[in-house]
Design an enzyme around this catalytic site. Structure first.
Site, PDB file in Angstrom:
ATOM      1  N   SER A 130     -12.030  -2.464   1.775  1.00  0.00           N
ATOM      2  CA  SER A 130     -11.147  -2.709   2.803  1.00  0.00           C
ATOM      3  C   SER A 130     -10.798  -1.620   3.811  1.00  0.00           C
ATOM      4  O   SER A 130     -10.097  -0.691   3.222  1.00  0.00           O
ATOM      5  CB  SER A 130      -9.991  -3.613   2.687  1.00  0.00           C
ATOM      6  OG  SER A 130      -9.350  -4.094   3.933  1.00  0.00           O
ATOM      7  N   GLU A 144      -6.687   2.217   5.662  1.00  0.00           N
ATOM      8  CA  GLU A 144      -6.365   2.311   4.383  1.00  0.00           C
ATOM      9  C   GLU A 144      -7.216   3.279   3.418  1.00  0.00           C
ATOM     10  O   GLU A 144      -6.659   3.770   2.539  1.00  0.00           O
ATOM     11  CB  GLU A 144      -6.654   1.062   3.914  1.00  0.00           C
ATOM     12  CG  GLU A 144      -6.151   0.455   2.298  1.00  0.00           C
ATOM     13  CD  GLU A 144      -6.344  -0.679   2.084  1.00  0.00           C
ATOM     14  OE1 GLU A 144      -6.632  -1.244   0.867  1.00  0.00           O
ATOM     15  OE2 GLU A 144      -6.255  -1.622   2.723  1.00  0.00           O
ATOM     16  N   ARG A 184       0.791  -1.302  -0.151  1.00  0.00           N
ATOM     17  CA  ARG A 184      -0.070   0.140  -0.023  1.00  0.00           C
ATOM     18  C   ARG A 184       0.900   1.381  -0.045  1.00  0.00           C
ATOM     19  O   ARG A 184       0.651   2.337   0.507  1.00  0.00           O
ATOM     20  CB  ARG A 184      -0.967   0.064   1.104  1.00  0.00           C
ATOM     21  CG  ARG A 184      -1.908  -1.194   1.459  1.00  0.00           C
ATOM     22  CD  ARG A 184      -2.865  -1.292   0.041  1.00  0.00           C
ATOM     23  NE  ARG A 184      -3.648  -2.418   0.005  1.00  0.00           N
ATOM     24  CZ  ARG A 184      -3.215  -3.558  -0.468  1.00  0.00           C
ATOM     25  NH1 ARG A 184      -2.513  -3.738  -1.187  1.00  0.00           N
ATOM     26  NH2 ARG A 184      -4.176  -4.681  -0.410  1.00  0.00           N
TER      27      ARG A 184
END
Length: 311
Positions: A231, A301, A181
């Site tokens: 998510s 996230e 990420r």
């Protein structure tokens, strides 16, 4: 202050700029207040001109794809939201070798699912993992998106970016510093305009079957029937965020219209009428509970845009 509306329309076209545009229309959470200005340029040159204008005037701007990993404040955004989704979504199979595989060149606003379909139709394998990720190529590059054992770094060859000085550069994957990420795109403040992807040859029906199997898994395990940003938390090293949240007794926990999904605790969903404040408070509650019980720090996230109380 100069007439930003006039300047932005001059840069990108009369029909490309909206005022006080509700961001709930442009996020998969279906949440968000108005952006002062919202633009969807139809050309790379339009993007280049608008970004140059904002930087010269020190005017805030934020680039989005289809808003699939974004929570916008209830107060909206005091600046320009620049959307690359839809208008900049061209996909081309640029080369294909019967022995070596093939390549796809796509603009940043192209949906991953559409790229995956084009790869499948061309008998190219390696992008099945991305077929169900509800985002655009640009966002996927920025965050090195991944699922089911695959990541963008596995298929990327190079990325075309607009850098901070307004230059358009092609950056090879070796210089992108792709990790979990994260990427050099994010740390350098580059804007993704497009990318080249390489794939191996495969059997179309085998690829289709794998994509259908991954779709079945997503439908079975994820709350795809409710608005969400995908998510919500990054995976903590050595743990799974969803299991930690479930073990903390937070399955179904609600703040206003926002809820920890009963189907998959790694997702926060909009049950109806959720505000950005509801989601932000729910994220905070989850982080505190998980840390108190397990000593693990959860990192969101989802990216947050605008001003939230407590910032």
């Amino acid at each position: 202050m100069p007439d930003m509306k006039a300047l932005l329309r001059e840069a990108a076209g009369e029909d490309c700029v909206l005022e006080q545009e509700s961001m709930r229309k442009h996020t998969t959470f279906r949440i968000g207040g108005p952006a002062d200005y919202f633009a969807a340029p139809t050309t790379v040159e339009g993007v280049q001109r608008m970004v140059k204008l904002c930087r010269e005037l020190d005017y805030p701007f934020y680039v989005i794809g289809n808003g699939s990993n974004l929570l916008v404040s209830d107060q909206g955004y005091r600046g320009l939201v620049l959307q690359l989704y839809k208008n900049l979504s061209e996909i081309n199979v640029v080369s294909q070798d019967t022995d070596q595989g093939g390549s796809i060149q796509a603009q940043s606003g192209a949906m991953l699912s559409v790229i995956a379909k084009r790869a499948m139709e061309g008998g190219l394998t390696g992008f099945e993992f991305a077929s169900g990720i509800p985002g655009t190529l640009g966002g996927a590059v920025v965050m090195n998106a991944g699922a089911y054992g695959g990541e963008m770094k596995d298929v990327l060859v190079s990325v075309t970016v607009l850098n901070r000085t307004g230059e358009i550069l092609e950056i090879p994957v070796s210089q992108l510093e792709l990790g979990y990420r994260r990427s050099a795109v994010l740390s350098n403040g580059w804007i993704v305009l497009g990318a080249k992807l390489d794939f191996a040859n495969g059997d179309t029906e085998t690829i289709r079957s794998r994509m259908e199997e991954l779709k079945r898994q997503r439908v079975q395990k994820q709350p795809l029937d409710l608005p969400s940003a995908g998510s919500t938390f990054k995976r903590p090293e050595g743990y799974f965020a969803g299991k930690l949240i479930m073990d903390a007794g937070l399955r179904g926990y609600m703040v206003g219209g926002a809820q920890v999904s009963e189907k998959h605790c790694g997702f926060i969903v909009n049950r109806g009428g959720a505000t950005a404040a509801d989601v932000r408070k729910l994220i905070a509650d989850v982080c505190v509970r998980v840390y108190d019980q397990f000593g693990v720090i959860l990192e969101p996230e989802v990216r947050m845009l605008g001003t939230f109380s407590g910032d």
